[in-house]
Every structure is written in structure tokens, then in C-alpha cells.
Design an enzyme around this catalytic site. Structure first.
Site, PDB file in Angstrom:
ATOM      1  N   CYS A 283       0.535  -1.195   0.147  1.00  0.00           N
ATOM      2  CA  CYS A 283       0.424   0.193   0.200  1.00  0.00           C
ATOM      3  C   CYS A 283       0.488   1.447  -0.069  1.00  0.00           C
ATOM      4  O   CYS A 283       0.491   2.077  -0.253  1.00  0.00           O
ATOM      5  CB  CYS A 283      -1.037  -0.429   0.906  1.00  0.00           C
ATOM      6  SG  CYS A 283       0.206   0.178   2.625  1.00  0.00           S
TER       7      CYS A 283
HETATM    8  P1  NAD Z   1      -9.538  -6.426  -1.035  1.00  0.00           P
HETATM    9  O1  NAD Z   1     -10.622  -5.104   0.333  1.00  0.00           O
HETATM   10  O2  NAD Z   1      -9.989  -6.823  -1.511  1.00  0.00           O
HETATM   11  O3  NAD Z   1      -9.961  -7.046   1.051  1.00  0.00           O
HETATM   12  C1  NAD Z   1      -9.375  -7.376   2.225  1.00  0.00           C
HETATM   13  C2  NAD Z   1     -10.356  -7.785   2.856  1.00  0.00           C
HETATM   14  O4  NAD Z   1     -12.105  -7.558   3.334  1.00  0.00           O
HETATM   15  C3  NAD Z   1     -10.180  -9.272   2.814  1.00  0.00           C
HETATM   16  O5  NAD Z   1      -9.910  -9.779   4.076  1.00  0.00           O
HETATM   17  C4  NAD Z   1     -11.464  -9.009   2.050  1.00  0.00           C
HETATM   18  O6  NAD Z   1     -12.050 -10.557   2.458  1.00  0.00           O
HETATM   19  C5  NAD Z   1     -12.136  -8.290   2.582  1.00  0.00           C
HETATM   20  N1  NAD Z   1     -13.601  -8.369   2.440  1.00  0.00           N
HETATM   21  C6  NAD Z   1     -14.079  -7.553   0.762  1.00  0.00           C
HETATM   22  N2  NAD Z   1     -15.560  -7.403   0.514  1.00  0.00           N
HETATM   23  C7  NAD Z   1     -15.904  -7.352   1.871  1.00  0.00           C
HETATM   24  C8  NAD Z   1     -16.523  -7.116   2.256  1.00  0.00           C
HETATM   25  N3  NAD Z   1     -18.411  -6.631   2.300  1.00  0.00           N
HETATM   26  N4  NAD Z   1     -17.442  -7.107   3.363  1.00  0.00           N
HETATM   27  C9  NAD Z   1     -16.064  -6.869   4.760  1.00  0.00           C
HETATM   28  N5  NAD Z   1     -15.267  -7.784   4.386  1.00  0.00           N
HETATM   29  C10 NAD Z   1     -15.037  -7.979   3.245  1.00  0.00           C
HETATM   30  O7  NAD Z   1      -8.269  -5.776  -0.966  1.00  0.00           O
HETATM   31  P2  NAD Z   1      -6.994  -6.446  -0.682  1.00  0.00           P
HETATM   32  O8  NAD Z   1      -7.391  -6.880  -2.397  1.00  0.00           O
HETATM   33  O9  NAD Z   1      -6.842  -7.637   0.110  1.00  0.00           O
HETATM   34  O10 NAD Z   1      -6.151  -5.529  -0.823  1.00  0.00           O
HETATM   35  C11 NAD Z   1      -5.502  -4.628  -1.621  1.00  0.00           C
HETATM   36  C12 NAD Z   1      -5.773  -3.519  -1.293  1.00  0.00           C
HETATM   37  O11 NAD Z   1      -5.446  -3.554   0.479  1.00  0.00           O
HETATM   38  C13 NAD Z   1      -5.267  -2.054  -1.696  1.00  0.00           C
HETATM   39  O12 NAD Z   1      -6.266  -0.980  -2.243  1.00  0.00           O
HETATM   40  C14 NAD Z   1      -4.288  -1.658  -0.811  1.00  0.00           C
HETATM   41  O13 NAD Z   1      -3.964  -0.521  -1.024  1.00  0.00           O
HETATM   42  C15 NAD Z   1      -4.856  -2.338   0.582  1.00  0.00           C
HETATM   43  N6  NAD Z   1      -3.445  -2.136   1.884  1.00  0.00           N
HETATM   44  C16 NAD Z   1      -3.647  -0.834   2.565  1.00  0.00           C
HETATM   45  C17 NAD Z   1      -2.545  -1.176   3.530  1.00  0.00           C
HETATM   46  C18 NAD Z   1      -2.486   0.196   4.190  1.00  0.00           C
HETATM   47  O14 NAD Z   1      -2.285  -0.164   5.176  1.00  0.00           O
HETATM   48  N7  NAD Z   1      -2.957   1.334   4.051  1.00  0.00           N
HETATM   49  C19 NAD Z   1      -2.297  -1.494   3.679  1.00  0.00           C
HETATM   50  C20 NAD Z   1      -2.020  -3.041   2.831  1.00  0.00           C
HETATM   51  C21 NAD Z   1      -2.929  -3.462   1.406  1.00  0.00           C
END
Ligand code: NAD
Length: 478
Positions: A283
Site C-alpha cells: 500500500c
Molecule cells: P480488499 O479490500 O479486497 O480485501 C481486504 C479484506 O476485506 C479481505 O479480507 C476481504 O475478504 C475483506 N472484504 C472484502 N469485501 C468485504 C465486505 N463486503 N465486507 C467485509 N469484508 C470484506 O483488499 P485486498 O485486495 O485484500 O488488498 C489490497 C488493498 O489493500 C489495496 O487497495 C491496498 O492499498 C490495501 N492495503 C492498504 C494498507 C494500508 O495500511 N493502508 C496495507 C495493505 C494493503
């Protein structure tokens, strides 16, 4: 072919759930890295019930005893690092060096918060009233839900769970579906370290199924989420509707400004490390660079040279200096972002819109317009867009013209520009002559704008604020 690792739920101290769901190794076609259970709302309900039952006793456990369990879990993870890191590579793809570093980060986080077992937990004030003392202390918030992404599959669960646990909360974690094994290793280490049953629970499964059930349950008093901005903002609405506390760390589009007085090779090293390490799947990764004319050509030559040091391949193979892209979906995002940039008039200095399976070489796109999607939208891959700017002011203004505000950097040898940049750049973390990715574990971390809920910070002492509330007590002594 390696036998798949088996991930399980941890609910009320028991490893449960039929591991049926396959997660393929992104580096090896046809190899199943992990089998995990697909949790249901009933599993989430069981885990929350266990957490509710266990939390009061855990909160009464002396703080040094709570800390000792975290320290013991750190020790166990250290002993298990070769296995945990290898499983992490198989399910997520990063190189073994990066994975070992990530497990080390989880260990460090457990040690940091474990040591808070010996720290002060409040303050004492004298009162305006005679014979009265006032104390403040921080109380646990109760049962907390944690929802985490795939890109740091053990470090992020650890940096949310450790401050929650040391503060006396019980936890229900829903890890990303692509990476169930790393969270299982964390859960098993905490369990083996003697954490009482029900204090830390893990339920694997879909976000819309298990994640949604945790977010909606009124017994979950706080939710900490890391993931995409779209999902995070949806969860924020759900939590705000029931007036529960919510912390969101979300997407980024982290920019670096390289100005004429920088050391061109040093700047190229900073940008390539920020952009291409971890396959650009951080991220905090650098994804846009603003360059002034005097350093432009020398910087780009050096950047192309450093990009050439990244050889994508199997993370378990020592010859690979970059892991594969995590999934077909993510690869499609990388490829279409690059193709769209080419169609929009950008040229590629390195890389292409092609891949070898999930191996995708670093892309440096030049002649990019400041408003082009490749310069404004999060891609989450090893893609760096270079935007030419006439001077420092124009570069700073373009860098700040973004929906996101997670990390930002400048490469310069000037004290004047580095301090002005630190004052005026719109980002939660600022790096001067250092890659935008890579964070110390004992200092606050978080973003602004659409990168964060911008309320509570993660990591370091600040992290415990989200998991506690402050109580003020007046004690009359006469
Ligand atoms: P994602 O948002 O698709 O999923 C993150 C988590 O949310 C997963 O466990 C997923 O199963 C869950 N999720 C998905 N839909 C949901 C819903 N409707 N209700 C509840 N939970 C739900 O993200 P990803 O693809 O796993 O990760 C990549 C993203 O994470 C990128 O946008 C990245 O920038 C971000 N990220 C941010 C940081 C930070 O500290 N700012 C750190 C790492 C990753």
C-alpha cells in the site's frame, strides 16, 4: 510438488473447519499451496460468542501476564520462521527474503506490544478540589473485529492483534481468502503461547460472508480494517450506523518528487526499491514520480538500470529477486493499466503489458500526463509512472493533487526543500531520500484523504488508542 498446507479456523481455542478451498501457488502452475475452510456466518457467530465469553477474564489478567504471552508467541514464531516464511511465499508469492523479513516484523510487533506489559497505563493529576486525586486509565473496548488483506498476510494481522490483545480485548480476525495460512500460523503461535481459549479467534472465508457478519454483529464494539478503499468505505457506513468504532487503512497512490539537486543514482535506487520491491504490491509502494528537467535524463537512465535488477520468479528460488503477481485478477489490473497508458500516449522505458504466467517485469512508463489513470489510480503492481514537471512547486502541487494521501517522498540534498516538503505534502508518512515503502514498527502509521479513516493511527504506542477508551476517576481521600 509440495503437499498443501492446511489452514483452519481457530474458534474458542479449537482448530476447526474442513480445509476444502484451494489456493494455488502463484509461482507454480498446478500446485495447491493451501487448503482452507470456507467460513459461514454461523462460524463468525461462534467466534464472536467465544470472544464475548473470554474477554472479561482476559481484561482482568494482570498486564505483565498478558505481555508475557505475546512475548512467548514471538519466541515461538521465531523458532518456526523457516516454515512460516516458506508457507507465506507459497500462498502470497513474495521472495523468501521478503517473507522472512515479514515474519520478523510480526515477531517484532509481538515483542513491542508484549513489552508494554510493563508500561505505565495511565496518569495521575492533582485536583482543584482539596483532598482529591484524579487518575486516568485506558479501558479495553471489548470484542474487536479485524479484517485484513493478502499483501502482508502475517504482519498486518499481528500489528492489529498485538495492540488489541495487550489492551485487554478479545479478537475475531478474518484474513484475506488468498492467504489463509499465514494468519493460521499467527493464531497457533498465540494459542501455543498460552493465550486463553476464545481470546483470539480466526475465521476464514469470503469478505461478503464472514467479514460482513463480523462487521454487522452488535457485540463487535470496534472494527479495524486494512484493504481497498471501496470495501473500507462500505464497512465504515455499516459500523457508523451502529455507532461502533472503526479504523480504516486503505489504498494509496504514493508519489515521489525528484528535483534537480538530488543525487540521480541515489534517487533511482529509492524509487526502484519503493516501486518494485514486494512486486509493487504494498500500500506504501511508489507508483508515480515527478521529475524536474535538470536531473530528468540521468535519473531515468539509472532508474531503468535498477529496474533491470528485478527478475520475477518463484519466491522460493534464490535467483528470483521479485515474486510473481498474487493472482490472475491482480495481473489483469496491472496489464490493463499499462495498456491503457500506452493507448493514452505513454511510452515504456522498461517492461511491457505482457507477462509470463504471473511473472510481470517492472514497468516504467514515461511521457505520462499528470491526470492519466496510470498517474492517479491505484494499480498495486510493479508499475511506476513518470511525470515531467518544470520545478519543485509544480511537482509538489501535482503530487498533492490526488485522492490518496498515504506515503510520499522527496529526493533532494537541500534542507530547504526537504523541510518545506515535509510541511506541505499531503500524506500521513513522509520520506526524505528513503523509499515510500518500509516502515519502522514503533512509530505511528496511517494516511489521510481516501487512504485512511484518518482517526486513529496504527503501530507504535499510538495503536493502543483505537483499542481502548479513557476513564477518569476522582478519588476523595478525606
Ligand atoms: P480488499 O479490500 O479486497 O480485501 C481486504 C479484506 O476485506 C479481505 O479480507 C476481504 O475478504 C475483506 N472484504 C472484502 N469485501 C468485504 C465486505 N463486503 N465486507 C467485509 N469484508 C470484506 O483488499 P485486498 O485486495 O485484500 O488488498 C489490497 C488493498 O489493500 C489495496 O487497495 C491496498 O492499498 C490495501 N492495503 C492498504 C494498507 C494500508 O495500511 N493502508 C496495507 C495493505 C494493503
Amino acid at each position: 510438488m509440495t503437499t498443501p498446507a492446511l489452514a483452519r479456523h481457530l474458534i474458542d481455542g479449537e482448530l476447526l473447519g474442513e480445509p476444502m478451498k484451494e489456493r494455488a501457488n502463484p509461482a507454480r502452475i498446478g500446485e495447491i499451496a493451501v487448503l482452507s475452510p470456507s467460513g459461514t456466518p454461523a462460524d463468525a457467530d461462534d467466534a464472536i460468542s467465544a470472544a464475548v465469553a473470554a474477554q472479561p477474564q482476559w481484561a482482568r489478567t494482570p498486564l505483565p501476564a498478558r505481555g508475557a504471552i505475546l512475548l512467548k508467541a514471538a519466541e515461538l514464531l521465531r523458532e518456526r520462521t523457516p516454515q512460516v516464511a516458506a508457507d507465506l511465499v507459497r500462498e502470497e508469492g513474495k521472495t523468501i527474503g521478503e517473507a522472512t523479513g515479514e515474519v520478523g516484523r510480526a515477531i517484532g510487533v509481538l515483542q513491542f506490544f508484549g513489552s508494554l506489559g510493563w508500561a505505565s497505563t495511565g496518569s495521575t493529576f492533582s485536583s482543584a478540589l482539596p483532598g482529591t486525586t484524579i487518575t486516568t486509565r485506558r479501558e479495553p473496548i471489548g470484542v474487536v473485529g479485524l479484517i485484513t488483506p493478502w499483501n502482508f498476510p502475517i504482519a498486518i494481522p499481528a500489528w492489529k492483534a498485538a495492540p488489541a490483545l495487550i489492551s485487554g480485548n478479545a479478537v475475531v480476525l478474518k484474513p484475506a481468502e488468498l492467504t489463509p495460512m499465514s494468519a493460521t500460523h499467527l493464531a497457533v503461535a498465540l494459542h501455543d503461547a498460552g493465550l486463553p481459549h476464545g481470546v483470539f479467534n480466526v475465521v476464514h472465508g469470503g469478505g461478503r460472508v464472514v467479514g460482513d457478519a463480523i462487521a454487522r454483529d452488535p457485540r463487535v464494539t470496534a472494527l479495524s480494517f486494512t484493504g481497498s478503499t471501496t470495501v473500507g468505505l462500505g464497512l465504515e457506513k455499516t459500523l457508523q450506523t451502529r455507532r461502533a468504532r472503526v479504523q480504516l487503512e486503505m489504498g494509496g497512490k504514493n508519489g515521489v518528487l525528484v528535483i534537480d539537486d538530488a543525487d540521480a543514482r541515489r534517487a533511482a535506487q529509492v524509487v526502484s526499491a519503493g516501486g518494485f520491491s514486494l512486486t509493487g504490491q504494498a500500500c506504501t509502494a511508489t507508483s508515480r514520480v515527478y521529475v524536474t528537467p535538470g536531473i530528468h535524463d540521468e535519473f531515468l537512465d539509472a532508474l531503468a538500470e535498477f529496474a533491470g535488477n528485478y527478475t520475477p520468479g518463484d519466491g522460493l528460488d534464490n535467483a528470483s529477486t521479485m515474486g510473481p503477481v498474487v493472482s490472475d485478477d491482480q495481473l489483469q489490473r496491472d496489464v490493463s493499466a499499462v495498456q491503457q497508458a500506452i493507448d493514452g500516449g505513454a511510452r515504456l522505458l522498461t517492461g511491457s503489458a505482457d507477462s509470463d504466467g504471473l511473472r510481470f517485469a517492472p514497468v516504467i512508463a514515461i511521457d505520462v500526463e499528470h491526470t492519466a489513470p496510470i498517474a492517479t489510480e491505484e494499480i498495486f503492481g510493479p508499475v511506476v509512472a513518470v511525470i515531467d514537471v518544470p520545478d519543485y512547486e509544480a511537482g509538489l502541487s501535482a503530487l498533492n493533487d490526488s485522492a490518496y494521501g498515504l506515503t510520499a517522498g522527496i529526493c533532494t540534498t537541500s534542507l530547504k526543500y526537504s523541510s518545506d516538503f515535509a510541511d506541505r505534502v499531503q500524506a500521513g508518512v513522509v520520506k526524505v531520500n528513503r523509499p515510500t515503502s518500509g516502515l519502522d514498527l514503533h512509530v505511528p502509521f496511517g494516511g489521510i484523504k481516501e487512504s485512511s479513516s484518518n482517526t486513529f493511527r496504527e503501530q507504535g504506542h499510538s495503536a493502543t488508542q483505537f483499542y481502548t477508551w479513557e476513564k477518569t476517576t476522582y478519588i476523595g481521600t478525606e
